[in-house]
Design an enzyme around this catalytic site. Structure first.
Site, PDB file in Angstrom:
ATOM      1  CB  SER A 146       4.430  42.858 -94.487  1.00 29.52           C
ATOM      2  OG  SER A 146       3.808  43.114 -93.171  1.00 29.52           O
ATOM      3  CE1 TYR A 159       3.268  47.718 -96.428  1.00 28.95           C
ATOM      4  CE2 TYR A 159       2.365  45.901 -94.996  1.00 28.95           C
ATOM      5  CZ  TYR A 159       2.991  46.641 -95.480  1.00 28.95           C
ATOM      6  OH  TYR A 159       3.876  46.972 -95.016  1.00 28.95           O
ATOM      7  CE  LYS A 163       4.785  45.136 -98.188  1.00 24.27           C
ATOM      8  NZ  LYS A 163       6.452  45.783 -98.850  1.00 24.27           N
TER       9      LYS A 163
HETATM   10  N1  LIG Z   1       8.658  49.465 -91.057  1.00 24.78           N
HETATM   11  C1  LIG Z   1       7.768  47.732 -90.405  1.00 24.78           C
HETATM   12  O1  LIG Z   1       8.062  47.495 -89.614  1.00 24.78           O
HETATM   13  C2  LIG Z   1       7.568  46.896 -91.398  1.00 24.78           C
HETATM   14  C3  LIG Z   1       7.215  45.649 -91.217  1.00 24.78           C
HETATM   15  C4  LIG Z   1       6.607  45.111 -92.537  1.00 24.78           C
HETATM   16  C5  LIG Z   1       7.122  45.690 -93.209  1.00 24.78           C
HETATM   17  N2  LIG Z   1       7.971  47.157 -93.809  1.00 24.78           N
HETATM   18  C6  LIG Z   1       8.364  47.112 -95.782  1.00 24.78           C
HETATM   19  O2  LIG Z   1       9.240  48.167 -95.641  1.00 24.78           O
HETATM   20  C7  LIG Z   1       9.166  48.236 -96.481  1.00 24.78           C
HETATM   21  C8  LIG Z   1      10.420  49.510 -96.189  1.00 24.78           C
HETATM   22  O3  LIG Z   1       9.397  50.348 -94.656  1.00 24.78           O
HETATM   23  P1  LIG Z   1      10.361  51.532 -94.359  1.00 24.78           P
HETATM   24  O4  LIG Z   1       8.833  50.756 -92.684  1.00 24.78           O
HETATM   25  O5  LIG Z   1      11.534  51.500 -94.035  1.00 24.78           O
HETATM   26  O6  LIG Z   1       8.733  52.930 -94.174  1.00 24.78           O
HETATM   27  P2  LIG Z   1       9.582  54.097 -94.643  1.00 24.78           P
HETATM   28  O7  LIG Z   1       8.261  54.405 -95.505  1.00 24.78           O
HETATM   29  O8  LIG Z   1      10.452  54.648 -94.022  1.00 24.78           O
HETATM   30  O9  LIG Z   1      10.136  54.046 -95.979  1.00 24.78           O
HETATM   31  C9  LIG Z   1      10.016  53.994 -97.401  1.00 24.78           C
HETATM   32  C10 LIG Z   1      10.529  54.290 -98.446  1.00 24.78           C
HETATM   33  O10 LIG Z   1      10.528  53.987 -99.890  1.00 24.78           O
HETATM   34  C11 LIG Z   1       9.990  55.110-100.614  1.00 24.78           C
HETATM   35  N3  LIG Z   1       8.341  55.173-101.258  1.00 24.78           N
HETATM   36  C12 LIG Z   1       7.657  54.595-101.722  1.00 24.78           C
HETATM   37  N4  LIG Z   1       6.875  54.854-102.279  1.00 24.78           N
HETATM   38  C13 LIG Z   1       8.137  55.127-103.943  1.00 24.78           C
HETATM   39  C14 LIG Z   1       8.626  55.088-104.868  1.00 24.78           C
HETATM   40  N5  LIG Z   1       6.862  54.648-105.593  1.00 24.78           N
HETATM   41  N6  LIG Z   1       9.187  54.869-105.921  1.00 24.78           N
HETATM   42  C15 LIG Z   1      10.336  54.523-104.952  1.00 24.78           C
HETATM   43  N7  LIG Z   1      10.694  54.550-103.562  1.00 24.78           N
HETATM   44  C16 LIG Z   1       9.475  54.997-103.106  1.00 24.78           C
HETATM   45  C17 LIG Z   1       9.464  56.179 -99.523  1.00 24.78           C
HETATM   46  O11 LIG Z   1      10.463  57.109-100.182  1.00 24.78           O
HETATM   47  C18 LIG Z   1      11.077  55.737 -98.413  1.00 24.78           C
HETATM   48  O12 LIG Z   1      11.940  56.441 -98.362  1.00 24.78           O
HETATM   49  C19 LIG Z   1       8.129  48.782 -97.490  1.00 24.78           C
HETATM   50  O13 LIG Z   1       8.245  47.453 -98.541  1.00 24.78           O
HETATM   51  C20 LIG Z   1       6.805  48.128 -96.394  1.00 24.78           C
HETATM   52  O14 LIG Z   1       5.996  47.841 -96.469  1.00 24.78           O
HETATM   53  C21 LIG Z   1       8.078  47.590 -92.724  1.00 24.78           C
END
Ligand SMILES: NC(=O)c1ccc[n+]([C@@H]2O[C@H](COP(=O)([O-])OP(=O)(O)OC[C@H]3O[C@@H](n4cnc5c(N)ncnc54)[C@H](O)[C@@H]3O)[C@@H](O)[C@H]2O)c1
Length: 300
Positions: A146, A159, A163
């Site tokens: 991230s 976080y 990351k």
């Molecule tokens: N959305 C963004 O802009 C953004 C930015 C930087 C990093 N990220 C990273 O991208 C990834 C996805 O994020 P997102 O925005 O889709 O989030 P989200 O919350 O929409 O989806 C995350 C998914 O992970 C699942 N999850 C959580 N804990 C879990 C576990 N212990 N075991 C299995 N599944 C689990 C949740 O049920 C959910 O379906 C994450 O790692 C997040 O940190 C997202």
């Protein structure tokens, strides 16, 4: 230049946290490119729904609900995928959670929970597939880092640590995996998802679909994928982050070297001619290589 379409058939891909958000988009995109997809999520219902969506579109998929923070749960999941498909070629470590608070107000429990899912969850899954990939001399692994880890963000110390830990993990696994055909990369996405709800300007939401990030994952899972890259993706823009080293400067002749460090910060940090070392040992190799220019080097 028009790139030819990437085919991931007959690769088997496991995507964690794929029940919604970015993971769901990654799973659907990998399936559209011909991969068989094992859809993991903590939520059994969501994992099943995405697997059904893939099968409904003519692809192959299975739901494999598990908690990535729990190594036993992960090992059982890997066993179920191996029993069904006999191989895992691609692992997209996507599952993640937030526990945002300033460091002053945060608890150690929150810190640990974020490390357990984001960092250790990726370690558990990667450790469970690593030797399977080595045996086949092929693997593609993506870690979801991230911008908060790479560059910091207010209220996200836990976080950010998790990351950036993934970046270090990627750096070494890319080196160890290279001779076994295993490519390891990081993705720093930005997308409007459940995790980021309320974070982005409402006017930007339409441009920040998860589907705009998923092509980066497909590329990082392709036969031709790079290794040891940190790809930033969002809104259709693709960029790369590097961990660089400046050329530095020797201060051996100075009377008070500590004071000289402060007064030469501009030279120490000068990015002109900086480079990305091939591995950590390059730091001391460069330090020692330059030393021969100095006759009187203090040994302590
Ligand atoms: N959305 C963004 O802009 C953004 C930015 C930087 C990093 N990220 C990273 O991208 C990834 C996805 O994020 P997102 O925005 O889709 O989030 P989200 O919350 O929409 O989806 C995350 C998914 O992970 C699942 N999850 C959580 N804990 C879990 C576990 N212990 N075991 C299995 N599944 C689990 C949740 O049920 C959910 O379906 C994450 O790692 C997040 O940190 C997202």
């Amino acid at each position: 230049m028009t790139a030819s379409r990437i085919s991931l058939s007959p690769r088997v891909a496991l995507v964690t946290g794929a029940g919604q958000g970015l993971g769901r988009a990654h799973a659907l995109a990998l399936a559209r490119h011909g991969a068989i997809v094992a859809v993991n999520d903590l939520s059994c219902e969501d994992a099943q729904s995405v697997a059904q969506e893939i099968v409904g579109s003519g692809g192959q998929a299975m739901a494999c609900p598990a908690n990535v923070a729990d190594p036993d749960s992960v090992n059982a999941m890997i066993d179920s995928v191996m029993t069904r498909y006999g191989r895992i070629d691609i692992l997209v470590n996507n599952a993640g959670i937030l526990r945002d608070r300033t460091f002053a107000k945060s608890t150690i429990e929150d810190f640990r929970a974020v490390i357990d899912v984001n960092l250790m969850g990726s370690v558990h899954c990667t450790h469970a597939v690593w030797n399977l990939m080595r045996e086949r001399q092929y693997g593609r692994i993506v870690f979801t880092t991230s911008s908060s880890g790479l560059y910091g963000n207010f209220g996200q110390a836990n976080y950010s640590a998790a990351k950036m830990g993934l970046v270090g993990l990627m750096q070494t696994l890319a080196i160890e995996g290279k001779r076994h055909g295993i490519h390891v990369n990081c993705l720093a996405p930005s997308a409007a998802t459940g995790m980021t709800s309320g974070l982005y300007d409402s006017g930007d939401l339409a441009r920040l679909g998860s589907g705009m990030v998923a092509p980066a994952v497909v590329a990082l899972c392709a036969q031709e994928a790079p290794t040891r890259a940190i790809i930033l993706a969002g809104a259709g823009r693709f960029a790369q982050a590097h961990v660089t080293m400046t050329r530095g400067t020797y201060l051996n002749g100075e009377q008070d070297i500590a004071a000289a460090v402060l007064s030469h910060m501009d030279r120490i940090g000068d990015r002109d001619g900086d480079h990305v070392p091939a591995s950590g040992p390059e730091q001391h190799q460069m330090e020692v290589a330059g030393l021969k220019h100095f006759a009187n080097v203090p040994l302590i």
